[in-house]
Design an enzyme around this catalytic site. Structure first.
Site, mmCIF file in Angstrom:
data_model
loop_
_atom_site.group_PDB
_atom_site.id
_atom_site.type_symbol
_atom_site.label_atom_id
_atom_site.label_comp_id
_atom_site.label_asym_id
_atom_site.label_seq_id
_atom_site.Cartn_x
_atom_site.Cartn_y
_atom_site.Cartn_z
ATOM 1 N N ASP A 196 47.058 53.285 -51.798
ATOM 2 C CA ASP A 196 48.100 52.281 -51.578
ATOM 3 C C ASP A 196 49.456 52.945 -51.751
ATOM 4 O OD1 ASP A 196 46.387 50.141 -51.080
ATOM 5 O OD2 ASP A 196 46.294 49.558 -53.184
ATOM 6 N N ASP B 70 45.469 46.747 -45.673
ATOM 7 C CA ASP B 70 45.628 45.483 -46.402
ATOM 8 C C ASP B 70 46.485 44.506 -45.602
ATOM 9 O OD1 ASP B 70 44.247 46.668 -48.533
ATOM 10 O OD2 ASP B 70 46.097 47.242 -49.561
#
EC number: 3.4.23.36
Length: 170
Positions: A123, A141
């Site tokens: 991330d 995401d």
């Protein structure tokens, strides 16, 4: 059900490829250029910050001890398979649902590869306000969230004719 894949939602599978490639290229760039937790401020509310997510959305089950890697792998494979079957069964003209399903599949596969390759998801998109940070996330995401939003939106604004065409509700 459409008679061939060309007439079905599978014609939208190019979106899966686009999301997957963009997600993987962005993560490879982060891995090649950032140390863990390294952060570069881009805007007064946005950083690139490399973090590892061993859990799911919003770091759910991040500290669960490792078994969650396999749970989320099974969930990603299961949902991707289910949505692909649904794409095959619906007409190519249902653009909102076809786009939604392919966004979710592309995102799920992008994060799946991370879990299998690294044991965690990379991330790096870090939005914040003053000292409050939203959990870091990635392109996969984002695609999953947009796809889920489109599925919800479609359930409120569309009805289907017997031939599969959308009809506005109300």
């Amino acid at each position: 059900m459409p008679s061939s894949w060309k007439e079905s939602g599978l014609r939208w599978y190019w979106v899966v490829v686009l999301v997957f490639v963009a997600d993987q290229l962005s993560k490879q760039w982060v891995l090649a250029n950032f140390d863990l937790r390294e952060s570069i401020n881009l805007l007064p509310f946005f950083n690139f910050t490399y973090v590892r997510n061993y859990g799911a959305a919003f770091s759910f089950l991040n500290d669960a001890g490792g078994w969650q890697r396999w749970l989320f792998t099974l969930v990603a494979v299961g949902f991707s398979t289910l949505l692909t079957v649904w794409l095959r069964k619906q007409p190519k003209g249902l653009w909102r649902l076809n786009l939604a399903y392919t966004l979710v599949i592309g995102g799920a596969l992008g994060n799946l590869i991370d879990r299998l390759q690294h044991g965690f998801v990379v991330d790096f998109l870090d939005f914040y306000w003053k000292t409050s940070h939203f959990p870091a996330f990635n392109i996969a995401d984002s695609a999953i969230c947009v796809g889920a939003g489109l599925i919800i939106l479609d359930s409120f604004i569309s009805e289907r004719k017997p031939n599969g065409e959308d009809v506005a509700k109300g």
